[in-house]
Design a protein around this motif. Structure first.
Motif, PDB file in Angstrom:
ATOM      1  N   ALA A  97      26.254  30.753 -87.937  1.00 39.95           N
ATOM      2  CA  ALA A  97      27.262  31.742 -88.338  1.00 39.95           C
ATOM      3  C   ALA A  97      27.161  32.934 -87.398  1.00 39.95           C
ATOM      4  CB  ALA A  97      27.028  32.195 -89.774  1.00 39.95           C
ATOM      5  N   GLU A  98      28.319  33.448 -86.990  1.00 38.71           N
ATOM      6  CA  GLU A  98      28.369  34.557 -86.041  1.00 38.71           C
ATOM      7  C   GLU A  98      29.190  35.706 -86.609  1.00 38.71           C
ATOM      8  OE1 GLU A  98      29.859  33.463 -82.039  1.00 38.71           O
ATOM      9  OE2 GLU A  98      30.012  31.460 -82.901  1.00 38.71           O
ATOM     10  N   VAL A  99      28.754  36.914 -86.338  1.00 37.84           N
ATOM     11  CA  VAL A  99      29.589  38.109 -86.481  1.00 37.84           C
ATOM     12  C   VAL A  99      29.661  38.680 -85.079  1.00 37.84           C
ATOM     13  CG1 VAL A  99      29.833  40.401 -87.483  1.00 37.84           C
ATOM     14  CG2 VAL A  99      28.857  38.538 -88.851  1.00 37.84           C
ATOM     15  N   GLN A 100      30.883  38.808 -84.578  1.00 40.21           N
ATOM     16  CA  GLN A 100      31.072  39.305 -83.223  1.00 40.21           C
ATOM     17  C   GLN A 100      31.923  40.561 -83.249  1.00 40.21           C
ATOM     18  OE1 GLN A 100      32.479  35.857 -80.898  1.00 40.21           O
ATOM     19  NE2 GLN A 100      30.358  35.712 -80.241  1.00 40.21           N
ATOM     20  N   ILE A 101      31.607  41.461 -82.344  1.00 36.78           N
ATOM     21  CA  ILE A 101      32.375  42.686 -82.160  1.00 36.78           C
ATOM     22  C   ILE A 101      32.912  42.636 -80.734  1.00 36.78           C
ATOM     23  CG2 ILE A 101      32.304  45.204 -82.106  1.00 36.78           C
ATOM     24  CD1 ILE A 101      31.823  44.023 -84.889  1.00 36.78           C
ATOM     25  N   GLY A 102      34.142  43.074 -80.562  1.00 39.32           N
ATOM     26  CA  GLY A 102      34.696  43.008 -79.219  1.00 39.32           C
ATOM     27  C   GLY A 102      35.839  43.956 -78.999  1.00 39.32           C
ATOM     28  N   THR A 103      36.483  43.731 -77.869  1.00 37.54           N
ATOM     29  CA  THR A 103      37.624  44.540 -77.463  1.00 37.54           C
ATOM     30  C   THR A 103      38.756  43.606 -77.068  1.00 37.54           C
ATOM     31  OG1 THR A 103      36.849  44.608 -75.175  1.00 37.54           O
ATOM     32  CG2 THR A 103      36.166  46.420 -76.604  1.00 37.54           C
ATOM     33  N   TYR A 104      39.961  44.161 -77.065  1.00 41.02           N
ATOM     34  CA  TYR A 104      41.114  43.409 -76.591  1.00 41.02           C
ATOM     35  C   TYR A 104      41.963  44.309 -75.716  1.00 41.02           C
ATOM     36  CZ  TYR A 104      43.255  45.655 -80.671  1.00 41.02           C
ATOM     37  OH  TYR A 104      43.677  46.567 -81.603  1.00 41.02           O
ATOM     38  N   ASP A 105      42.628  43.675 -74.784  1.00 41.41           N
ATOM     39  CA  ASP A 105      43.513  44.358 -73.842  1.00 41.41           C
ATOM     40  C   ASP A 105      44.857  43.657 -73.927  1.00 41.41           C
ATOM     41  OD1 ASP A 105      44.997  45.127 -71.582  1.00 41.41           O
ATOM     42  OD2 ASP A 105      43.223  45.254 -70.310  1.00 41.41           O
TER      43      ASP A 105
END
Length: 166
Positions: A97-105
């Protein structure tokens, strides 16, 4: 809900609009490898959709390129946050199981994600994903992974190119 129509999509929630370039079903092929496993080819389908709420649902499945035999599957939710970041929760068929934080353009149609939490019974310690849509009909991605056997360093694991099918 009994009798609910599933053939009519509600309007996209304003919080999801910047990520609209990802919505749809994507199908194609990829290749994978890692220092501890033999390289392999695979077919894949990714589906991202919404229900009018400020969250996208996500499913992914892969199969062996040579035989069509099922390989991997995962599902989860992508949620844009008020600060402009993106939070993604993914459960894999392997128990990871993953919790990911990120950005989008939005202008460049890219998403970059890094794990903030990886829970599992395996040796995976971190995952990084990068998605890019080219034009309106091609989604490419790369996945890097770190394990206890790679001294916690992210290393290339997967890459694929998928075409939009709906």
């Amino acid at each position: 809900m009994e009798g609910a129509r599933t053939d009519i999509l509600p309007p996209i929630h304003p919080a999801l609009a910047p990520l609209g370039f990802l919505l749809g079903s994507w199908r194609g092929a990829g290749e994978g490898g890692f220092p501890t496993i033999k390289s392999f080819g695979y077919g894949e389908e990714i589906r991202l959709w919404h229900t009018g709420k400020p969250v996208m649902a996500y499913t992914q499945k892969t199969w062996k390129a040579s035989s069509g035999e099922p390989m991997h599957a995962e599902s989860g939710y992508w949620r844009p946050r008020p600060d402009g970041s993106l939070e993604v929760v993914i459960a894999q068929s392997t128990g990871l199981a993953e919790v990911q934080i990120g950005t989008y353009d939005t202008e460049n149609k890219t998403v970059t994600l890094h794990s903030s939490l990886v829970g599992n019974a395996s040796k995976v310690t971190a995952i990084s994903r990068r998605f890019q849509v080219t034009g309106d009909d091609e989604l490419s991605y790369t996945v890097e992974m770190a394990t206890s056997g790679t001294n916690q360093q992210l290393m290339p694991h997967l890459r694929a190119v998928l075409k939009k099918v709906s």
